[in-house]
Design an enzyme around this catalytic site. Structure first.
Site: not given
Length: 464
Positions: A52, A264
């Site tokens: 993120d 990820q």
């Protein structure tokens, strides 16, 4: 100065700008590497924290000067958000470079692909006018497919763990990788052979139906129904099958540049992350070669995307987590909600130890720092510079299982800033305290910061 000029974000201008640059390099005698700030090297983009970090925007930006964009691991548990001219696009499986015309986008063998999610994403992009033809999008025949029974096992297993949940998205990623390792997986090329597909699905469900009925106390799945549903969409997927290794070799021979897009973050890596609170694939830079079928000598640059603070979704240790008003401020101001699941992200101070280990594991050549604008208004900023663990000061995380839950962060305090930096386009235009923060990150990680994102928009970026 002309070559460094950023053209408006519309397809005709981008193509024109690219053609002008190519002609310049061809006839001027300059090499692409000689132009300061211009990156045409084969580049891997990875997340240097727990995901993120804003990789989608960085990939989208660097895709302007790349010819081929490759997704090399993970599945649709990833969500890359791109904002162009105020319009947000969230991609889960298809490489972020798809929004650029004339780019070849490839899904490598290291990815696990949900065919239903893939087609939904294709249709969504088509409605936005994006060219989704097989001439510019390809899937490796070796890519493993996520099927409904993978998702069902994922959800059933997580619900059975009660208070010991890992925090999976329930997208079937882990079970699909399990089948891959157990050599009973379904690969994309199996869609071209209905008899083989039916045989393999029956074999896979022989064991899984026992799990469904005996362990999870749910209904078994009909292998023929699963197969028939998959075959009903096979003719929409098989045209995209392409030998990714060969495509990358051809690109290399033609002098084209490749951009690898990871999902990820490094600290969710199945081997090197905070096990067992990790994803099911290798997220480190070295996986780019394995997950696309080329040698590591193809890779020349490795960019670690780093949020100016730290976030984490799901369970697992988080040394710098802030469960106070500052943490809530970061969550609200940074719009910290998962692009895939909508789950709120846990927020905390920047952890330089985590990024330092990412530099070690991946051989980072430079850092792309995102969301530094979110820190605006916090009077004092903190950075975790080291850990204290069992009486020792450590520059790198301890390696024991869940040991990260027992470390004490050692913080360094820096002055904050109140200025709006969203319109800054050069490093010198940034307030002094912002410059100090960035330089301190470079010192603590040993890696230069080459890109600074000061807002979500494609043009809200400083390239050093």
């Amino acid at each position: 100065k002309f070559l460094r000029f950023r053209f408006p974000a519309c397809a005709p201008c981008r193509v024109r700008a690219g053609e002008i640059r190519r002609l310049f390099y061809r006839f001027s005698g300059f090499s692409r590497e000689s132009e300061k700030g211009e990156n045409m090297a084969n580049t891997v983009i990875i997340g240097s924290q727990w995901g993120d970090e804003g990789k989608g925007k960085i990939v989208d930006m660097l895709a302007t000067d790349s010819d081929v964009i490759v997704r090399f691991q993970g599945g649709n548990n990833a969500g890359h958000t791109i904002e162009v001219n105020g319009e947000r696009t969230i991609l889960h499986t298809i490489p972020s470079g798809i929004l650029h015309e004339e780019k070849l986008c490839l899904i490598g063998n290291g990815v696990v692909l949900d065919p239903y999610v893939f087609l939904k994403e294709v249709d969504s992009l088509k409605t936005k006018g994006v060219n989704m033809s097989a001439t510019r999008l390809g899937i490796s025949p070796k890519t493993h497919l996520i099927l409904p029974y993978h998702c069902a096992i994922d959800l059933a297993r997580e619900s059975l763990k009660a208070g010991k949940k890992i925090g999976t998205t329930g997208r079937g990623i882990g079970p699909c990788y399990e089948d891959k390792a157990a050599r009973i997986g379904i690969r994309a090329n199996d869609l071209t052979d209905p008899d083989l597909l039916r045989t393999k699905i029956r074999a896979a469900l022989t064991e899984k139906n026992i799990l469904f009925t005996e362990l999870y106390k749910t209904e078994p799945m009909d292998p023929d129904k699963v197969t028939d549903e998959l075959l009903s969409i096979a003719d929409r997927i098989t045209p995209y099958l392409r030998d990714v290794s060969e495509a990358l070799l051809d690109a290399s021979k033609s002098g084209k540049s490749v951009l690898w897009e990871g999902a990820q973050g490094v600290h969710l890596d199945i081997d090197h992350g905070t096990y067992p609170f990790v994803t099911s694939s290798n997220t480190v830079a070295g996986a780019a070669a394995i997950g696309s079928g080329v040698g590591p000598n193809f890779i020349q640059r490795i960019v670690g995307v780093m949020k100016a603070y730290t976030t984490r979704v799901g369970a697992g240790p988080f040394p710098t987590e802030l469960e106070d008003e500052t943490g809530k401020f970061l969550q609200d101001n940074g719009h910290e909600f998962g692009a895939t699941t909508g789950r709120p992200r846990r927020c905390g101070w920047l952890d330089a130890v985590v990024v330092r280990e990412s530099a070690l594991l991946c051989g980072l050549t430079d850092i792309a720092m995102t969301k530094i604008d979110v820190l605006r208004g916090i009077p004092k900023l903190k950075i975790c510079v080291d850990y204290k663990y069992k009486g020792r000061r450590m520059e790198y995380p301890p390696q024991g299982e869940n040991a990260l839950a027992d470390v004490t962060p050692i913080y360094e305090e820096l002055p904050g800033f109140d200025e709006d930096i969203s319109d800054c386009r050069t490093f010198s235009a940034l307030p002094g305290n912002v410059q100090k923060y960035i330089k301190r990150v470079e010192q603590l990680t040993g890696v230069k910061v080459s890109i600074i994102s000061v807002g979500p928009g494609r043009n809200q970026t400083i390239v050093l």
